[in-house]
Design an enzyme around this catalytic site. Structure first.
Site, mmCIF file in Angstrom:
data_model
loop_
_atom_site.group_PDB
_atom_site.id
_atom_site.type_symbol
_atom_site.label_atom_id
_atom_site.label_comp_id
_atom_site.label_asym_id
_atom_site.label_seq_id
_atom_site.Cartn_x
_atom_site.Cartn_y
_atom_site.Cartn_z
ATOM 1 N N GLU A 91 24.603 3.107 -14.661
ATOM 2 C CA GLU A 91 24.595 4.335 -13.865
ATOM 3 C C GLU A 91 25.997 4.774 -13.447
ATOM 4 O OE1 GLU A 91 22.556 1.782 -13.418
ATOM 5 O OE2 GLU A 91 20.478 2.524 -13.349
ATOM 6 N N GLN A 105 12.916 -2.140 -4.602
ATOM 7 C CA GLN A 105 13.957 -1.187 -5.019
ATOM 8 C C GLN A 105 14.172 -0.067 -4.014
ATOM 9 O OE1 GLN A 105 13.245 -0.209 -9.222
ATOM 10 N NE2 GLN A 105 14.494 -1.992 -9.724
ATOM 11 N N LYS A 133 9.337 9.082 -4.594
ATOM 12 C CA LYS A 133 8.431 9.205 -5.738
ATOM 13 C C LYS A 133 7.255 10.149 -5.450
ATOM 14 C CE LYS A 133 5.791 6.330 -8.998
ATOM 15 N NZ LYS A 133 6.387 6.525 -10.324
ATOM 16 N N MET A 138 49.505 -3.010 -14.342
ATOM 17 C CA MET A 138 50.121 -2.392 -13.167
ATOM 18 C C MET A 138 50.243 -3.386 -12.024
ATOM 19 S SD MET A 138 51.627 0.115 -12.003
ATOM 20 C CE MET A 138 51.332 1.738 -12.697
HETATM 21 C C1 LIG Z 1 37.719 -0.963 -10.154
HETATM 22 C C2 LIG Z 1 39.110 -1.353 -9.908
HETATM 23 N N1 LIG Z 1 39.414 -2.646 -9.647
HETATM 24 C C3 LIG Z 1 40.709 -3.012 -9.424
HETATM 25 C C4 LIG Z 1 41.713 -2.087 -9.456
HETATM 26 C C5 LIG Z 1 43.143 -2.497 -9.190
HETATM 27 N N2 LIG Z 1 43.982 -2.254 -10.381
HETATM 28 C C6 LIG Z 1 44.752 -1.160 -10.497
HETATM 29 S S1 LIG Z 1 45.566 -1.096 -11.945
HETATM 30 C C7 LIG Z 1 44.914 -2.557 -12.443
HETATM 31 C C8 LIG Z 1 45.258 -3.133 -13.785
HETATM 32 C C9 LIG Z 1 44.602 -2.408 -14.879
HETATM 33 O O1 LIG Z 1 44.772 -3.160 -16.054
HETATM 34 P P1 LIG Z 1 44.642 -2.486 -17.465
HETATM 35 O O2 LIG Z 1 43.400 -1.705 -17.522
HETATM 36 O O3 LIG Z 1 44.850 -3.505 -18.517
HETATM 37 O O4 LIG Z 1 45.813 -1.414 -17.444
HETATM 38 P P2 LIG Z 1 47.397 -1.628 -17.582
HETATM 39 O O5 LIG Z 1 47.948 -1.473 -16.206
HETATM 40 O O6 LIG Z 1 47.641 -2.968 -18.152
HETATM 41 O O7 LIG Z 1 47.812 -0.518 -18.466
HETATM 42 C C10 LIG Z 1 44.081 -3.087 -11.458
HETATM 43 C C11 LIG Z 1 43.393 -4.368 -11.552
HETATM 44 C C12 LIG Z 1 41.335 -0.744 -9.704
HETATM 45 N N3 LIG Z 1 42.232 0.244 -9.717
HETATM 46 N N4 LIG Z 1 40.056 -0.410 -9.948
#
Ligand SMILES: Cc1ncc(C[n+]2csc(CCOP(=O)(O)OP(=O)(O)O)c2C)c(N)n1
Ligand SMILES: [Mg+2]
Lengths: 561, 162
Positions: A49, A112, A161, A475
């Protein structure tokens, strides 16, 4: 005429000209689905979802229409929350219909049952629990009206429902008139006259635009204003595409990963015309050093955005398009004659900033992620719809893909939701079947909603997923490298699936590039393929996004390449 | 910036969940609530909510704007200052030892309170007034021993122009 709630819902959808619904069935909405299949509305069956909401969000962003979702009660409803919160932060118009247990069971901890109206109160623009079948038509009409008017946003309607099952007399509802909800579109004329005067007199003006300009369809008016009054333009992440990314007046994005010249210009401007922005901390850095020399004009439809984060000299509450249209009329080009020469110095400084620290990276024998985006831009001439995941991939897409038109950059700006890009791409592709839709992804984020590959294959949406695979939560790793002495706590994603095989498992095409000279061929092949594709680019693992403003620092203090 | 007490009065749609929206906004945005009163107005479709909050000027501006933004809020006014009348009611259960009973009744008389319950060891007093009056009364009763107190928090209305 007596109709069931489910039938009334279909009437309401028809009234709103709903052509697509993103959803996932369950016990509480079987009755609604049973009516839905009798209509010619296209139902996109997602695999989770959350994916339904992001897909509806992507659909809304590129089409400018309200995105619609339909899910069941309990877990179906709670799974939508991240999607709803993402849309709320980015002001995207959605109507999310959730099933609910029958009214006589509400409050009984029934199977639910979840109080989804309570859960989503702080992350929806408004929400409803429908308690009488005869209210349904009016509620749905209000929901669409609220979602798309004023500052847009998601609206949730919870339908028990029995309300969907019961019959009630149906009469088409009258136009919406809510005494408590009357967004103010018309900007104050006097305020705009003052703004026009400031523009005519400014030595170092800067226009700063955000998602509001795109939402109100004001891009043309923005271009006219900037050219007429010779003002350089920057944008927040959400504003990318509002102003042509290849225009000489364009400075690039502002903020934490903004360009050197945009951030320096913000630091030095004497007038900042900000339109449809909300001065997020990722834009302003340390707020009391933001645009310290500038009078700030703030045009926005949402009064709460004004003076929330930064002091404002002239507030203008109203629709961005109306405001820019009127400004264009008010500005006297006669007055501006001498200005080209007067502003010469300002443009010379900007040119200098551009040349001292342009967006750049050092090409090596590994694939640079920026290089992949540059090539993608080259091959698609900036015409693709680009969705993103979150992290470095998102910032590189924002920096190196230049958008010449609005509604083409689809990214989770406010909430920064990993897993957004793939379902959003599916939604965007459904809204624009002929466009090339690319999800710029990270290896981490793509795994958050990877199940939607099945949706893409089933719906034959030929989306392209470009994974900038650094085997890191890049990041976060970048922050650890720069501010935590390289302690890479839990950010290494060594154990990843083979994305090429994964694509194949879903019935999509999988491609991989591991060396720079393979990049173009893989992109070409991927783009040419009329089906969903995953392209896995093994990029330089420890590349960082620059410029970077450390959190809480002034945006003129950037770490550079 | 200096925090000041503000009294906000708003007319809202009398529908389920509206109070929760208002209160959720305060907690979600870390605005403070000192007191809150809600009841229907003459129009059964409209309720009035009165909230007292302490905040500095920019936050006061945000509170007003954010409340206004709620779809169910029709109108909001900041009734701080002399342009509005404010009243609060309290029920005070005070210990009434033999040697204090006369004194308490004298105070009741001066403050124009009412005794609404009497027992061998206590009085329950009903009092209405502005903040200052209630504070003064409580101050006088404190030495006798206040067992329990229930306050409504203030409600307010703009004075009509003369
Ligand atoms: C749902 C969610 N969980 C955690 C984060 C924290 N977060 C921000 S950027 C990142 C890394 C993302 O990794 P990737 O998708 O491999 O992208 P990259 O930065 O390596 O390009 C994380 C864990 C987030 N933004 N969203
Ligand atoms: Mg990564």
């Amino acid at each position: 005429m007596k109709l069931t709630g489910a039938q009334i819902l279909m009437k309401a959808f028809a009234d709103e000209k709903v052509d697509t619904i993103f959803g996932y069935p369950g016990g509480a909405v079987i009755d609604i689905y049973d009516e839905l299949i009798k209509t010619d509305i296209r139902h996109v069956l997602v695999r989770h979802e959350q994916g339904a909401v992001h897909a509806a969000d992507g659909y809304a962003r590129v089409s400018g229409r309200v995105g619609v979702c339909l899910v069941t009660s309990g877990p179906g409803a709670t799974n939508t929350v991240t999607g709803i919160a993402s849309a709320y932060m980015d002001s995207i118009p959605l109507v999310v219909i959730t099933g609910q247990v029958p009214t006589h069971l509400i409050g009984n901890d029934a199977f639910q049952e979840v109080d989804i109206v309570g859960i989503t109160r702080p992350c929806t623009k408004h929400n409803y629990l429908v308690k009488r079948t005869e209210d349904l038509a009016t509620v749905i009409k209000q929901a669409f009206h609220i979602a798309r008017s004023g500052r847009p946003g998601p609206v949730l309607v919870d339908i028990p429902k029995d309300i969907a099952n019961n019959k009630a007399a149906y009469t088409p509802p009258p136009p919406v008139d809510l005494p408590s909800y009357r967004p103010n579109y018309r900007p104050n004329q006097k305020q705009l006259q003052r703004v026009a005067k400031l523009i005519e007199r400014a030595e170092r003006p800067l226009v700063f635009v955000g998602g509001g300009v795109i939402l109100s369809g004001a891009s043309q008016d923005l271009v006219e204003l900037a050219r007429k009054a010779q003002m350089p333009v920057t944008a927040s992440l959400m504003g990318l595409g509002a102003f042509p990314g290849t225009d000489p007046l364009w400075l690039g994005m502002i903020g934490m990963h903004g360009t050197y010249r945009a951030n320096m210009a913000a630091g030095a401007c004497d007038l900042m015309i900000s339109v449809g922005v909300r001065f997020d901390d990722r834009v302003t850095g340390k707020t009391d050093t933001f645009a310290p020399q500038a009078k700030i004009v703030h045009i926005d439809i949402d009064p709460t955005s004004i003076r929330k984060n930064v002091p404002v000299a002239i507030p203008v509450v109203g629709d961005c398009k109306l405001a820019l249209e009127q400004l264009n009329q008010l500005i006297d080009t006669q007055q501006m004659e001498g200005l080209a020469t007067r502003r010469k110095k300002w443009f010379a400084r900007i040119e200098h900033w551009k040349n001292t620290n342009p967006l750049a990276y050092r090409q090596k024998d590994t694939i640079k992620p920026q290089f992949v985006i540059e090539k993608l831009f080259e091959l698609t001439h900036g015409d693709a719809i680009v969705t993103t995941e979150v992290g470095q991939n998102q910032m590189w897409a924002a920096q190196f893909y230049h958008f010449n038109a609005p509604n083409r950059f689809v990214t989770s700006g406010g909430l920064g939701t990993m897993g957004f890009g793939l379902p959003a791409a599916i939604g965007a592709q459904i809204a624009c079947p002929d466009a090339l839709v690319v999800d710029v992804a990270g290896d981490g984020s793509i795994q958050m909603n990877i199940q939607e590959m099945a949706t893409a294959v089933q719906c034959q949406t030929p989306i392209k997923v470009v994974i900038l695979n650094n085997c890191y939560l890049g990041m976060v790793r970048q922050w650890q490298e720069l501010f935590y002495d390289r302690r890479y706590a839990c950010t290494c994603m060594d154990c990843a699936p083979d994305f090429v095989k994964l694509a194949e498992a879903y019935g999509a095409l999988g491609l991989r590039a591991t060396r720079p000279e393979e990049v173009e061929a893989v992109l070409r092949k991927g783009i040419e393929t009329p089906a969903p594709v995953i392209m896995d680019f093994a990029v330089d693992r420890e590349e960082c996004v620059y410029p970077m403003v450390p959190a809480g620092a002034p945006i003129t203090e950037m770490l550079l390449v | 910036m200096k925090e000041e007490k503000h009294i906000f009065s708003m007319l809202v749609d009398n529908v389920p969940g509206v109070l929760s929206r208002v209160v959720g906004l305060f907690s979600g945005r870390d605005f403070n609530i000192d007191s809150l009163c809600v009841a229907e107005t003459l129009d059964p479709e409209v309720s009035r909510i009165t909230i007292v909050s302490r905040a500095d000027a920019p936050i006061v501006e945000q509170i007003e704007k954010q409340l206004n933004k709620l779809v169910n809020v029709r109108k909001i006014r900041d009734l701080t200052g002399p342009k509005a009348v404010k009243r609060e009611m309290a029920l005070i259960c005070v210990k009434a030892k033999a040697q204090h009973r006369a004194e308490i009744l004298r105070i009741v008389d001066i403050f124009r309170c009412k005794v609404v319950d009497v027992g061998p060891g206590h009085y329950i007093l009903e009092v209405t007034g502005d903040e200052g009056k209630l504070a003064a009364l409580l101050n006088l009763l404190k030495p006798m021993g206040i067992k329990k107190i229930a306050r409504t928090g203030p409600i307010a209305l703009f004075r009509e122009p003369n």
